[in-house]
Scaffold this active site. Sequence first.
Site, PDB file in Angstrom:
ATOM      1  N   LYS A  71     101.155  48.819 125.992  1.00 29.71           N
ATOM      2  CA  LYS A  71     101.103  47.397 126.350  1.00 29.71           C
ATOM      3  C   LYS A  71     102.028  46.561 125.461  1.00 29.71           C
ATOM      4  CE  LYS A  71      96.565  47.911 128.406  1.00 29.71           C
ATOM      5  NZ  LYS A  71      95.191  48.294 128.220  1.00 29.71           N
ATOM      6  N   TYR A 196     102.310  51.415 135.939  1.00 34.22           N
ATOM      7  CA  TYR A 196     101.339  51.245 134.845  1.00 34.22           C
ATOM      8  C   TYR A 196     100.737  52.589 134.426  1.00 34.22           C
ATOM      9  CZ  TYR A 196      97.064  50.060 132.355  1.00 34.22           C
ATOM     10  OH  TYR A 196      96.056  50.015 131.417  1.00 34.22           O
ATOM     11  N   TYR A 248      90.785  45.037 121.066  1.00 30.52           N
ATOM     12  CA  TYR A 248      89.757  44.568 122.014  1.00 30.52           C
ATOM     13  C   TYR A 248      88.672  43.804 121.263  1.00 30.52           C
ATOM     14  CZ  TYR A 248      92.252  48.327 124.296  1.00 30.52           C
ATOM     15  OH  TYR A 248      93.242  49.127 124.760  1.00 30.52           O
ATOM     16  N   VAL A 266      93.563  54.521 124.062  1.00 27.30           N
ATOM     17  CA  VAL A 266      92.477  55.507 124.210  1.00 27.30           C
ATOM     18  C   VAL A 266      92.952  56.960 124.060  1.00 27.30           C
ATOM     19  CG1 VAL A 266      90.840  54.093 125.536  1.00 27.30           C
ATOM     20  CG2 VAL A 266      92.559  55.446 126.755  1.00 27.30           C
TER      21      VAL A 266
HETATM   22  N1  GLN Z   1      95.362  54.085 130.701  1.00 31.37           N
HETATM   23  C1  GLN Z   1      94.175  53.509 130.140  1.00 31.37           C
HETATM   24  C2  GLN Z   1      93.483  52.674 131.193  1.00 31.37           C
HETATM   25  O1  GLN Z   1      94.168  52.038 131.926  1.00 31.37           O
HETATM   26  C3  GLN Z   1      94.529  52.658 128.949  1.00 31.37           C
HETATM   27  C4  GLN Z   1      93.349  52.004 128.341  1.00 31.37           C
HETATM   28  C5  GLN Z   1      93.361  52.008 126.843  1.00 31.37           C
HETATM   29  O2  GLN Z   1      94.099  52.718 126.181  1.00 31.37           O
HETATM   30  N2  GLN Z   1      92.459  51.229 126.281  1.00 31.37           N
HETATM   31  O3  GLN Z   1      92.288  52.690 131.312  1.00 31.37           O
END
Ligand code: GLN
Length: 313
Positions: A71, A196, A248, A266
Site C-alpha cells: 500500500k 490489487y 491499523y 499480513v
Molecule cells: N492482501 C491482503 C488483503 O487484501 C492484505 C491485507 C493486509 O496485509 N493487511 O486482505
Amino acid sequence: KLVIQMEVKELEQLIGKNFHYYQTGQVADYIPALAEVDPKQLGMAIYDLDTKQLIEGGDADVRFAIESMSKVPVLLLAIKDNGIEKVFQTINTEPTGFAFNSIMNMEINHRKHPMNPFVNAGAIATTSLIAGKDADEKFERILSFMKEICDDPNITLNEEIYHSESRTGDINRSLAYYMKGNQMIEGDVPEILDAYFRQCSLNVTATGIAKLAAVLANKGIAPWNGKQIITEESATIVKSIMTTAGLYDESGEFSVHVGVPAKSGVGGGLMAAVPNRYGIGVFSPALDPFGNSAAGIQLLKDVVKELDADIFE
Ligand code: GLN
C-alpha cells in the site's frame, strides 16, 4: 542525535532474544496460501543512511508476500501518476478505528471517501488511480516501480499467493463494489481488484523493504545512487499516514511503545522509516490479533531502543 551503529552480531542477538514471540501469534489463514508459511522465521535488515551500509540478520533474505506493505509504494506511484491533490481528494487520511478489511467504517462515519490509503478500501481506491488501461498494465507499472524503489530486480509475482488471494478475496470485492456503487472510485472493478491482488502477492525480502523505507527516510532520494525517486513532500505525507494508520488499530499503541513511522502486511512484513537515519525491514509471519507481525514488533521495539530512534524522544 548521536550516530549509533549497530553491529550484525548485536542484531543477531536481538533476533535470538525475540524469536520466541512467534509463539504468541498465528500465520494469516484467511488467505489459504499464507497459512502454509513456516511461522518460525524472524529477520531484519537496517539501511543506515549515515554509513550507507546494510545490516542484515536472521531471515533478512527470505522471500515472502509483501501484502499490505504494498500500500505504501502503490500510494507513491499513484501520487506520481495523479499528483497529491487528486489522490487525497479520492482517499482521506484518517485512522479508521476498525479492522483493515472493514466495510462499515465508511457507512458509520458517513464517509464519501475511503478513510485512509493503508486499509484495504483505501488501497483498492489507490490502485484504481494507477495509470494503465487494464490490470496487466497497472501491474507491470507497479512491479517496475517496486523493483526500483526496493533496489531489487528479483521481485516476482508469487503465483500461488495471487491465486489464493483472488479465489478468496470476496471481502475485498465487496469493498470495491461498495465504493464503485457510491461513486467513490472509477474504473472497472474486476481489473482494479486483479491488479490489487497481484500487488499484494509480490515476493520481497526484509532487505528490499529496508531500502524502500530508506528512500522514505531520506526525503525521497535513493541513498544508493542519489536519485530522487519520489518527491520529498510525498515521502513526508506517507510517513505521517504510516504513523497514524500504518498498523491499523494497533497504530496508537505502536506509536507509544516503538515510536517510528511503520507499515505492516499480513505476510509478516514490517517496514519502518526513521527520518534521516534508517530504513528498516522486518519479517516474521506469525501475526497478532490486529494482523501485525508478533515477533517483528517486539524485535523492532528493541532495535529502535538500541538505536535511540524513537522519533518522539
Ligand atoms: N492482501 C491482503 C488483503 O487484501 C492484505 C491485507 C493486509 O496485509 N493487511 O486482505
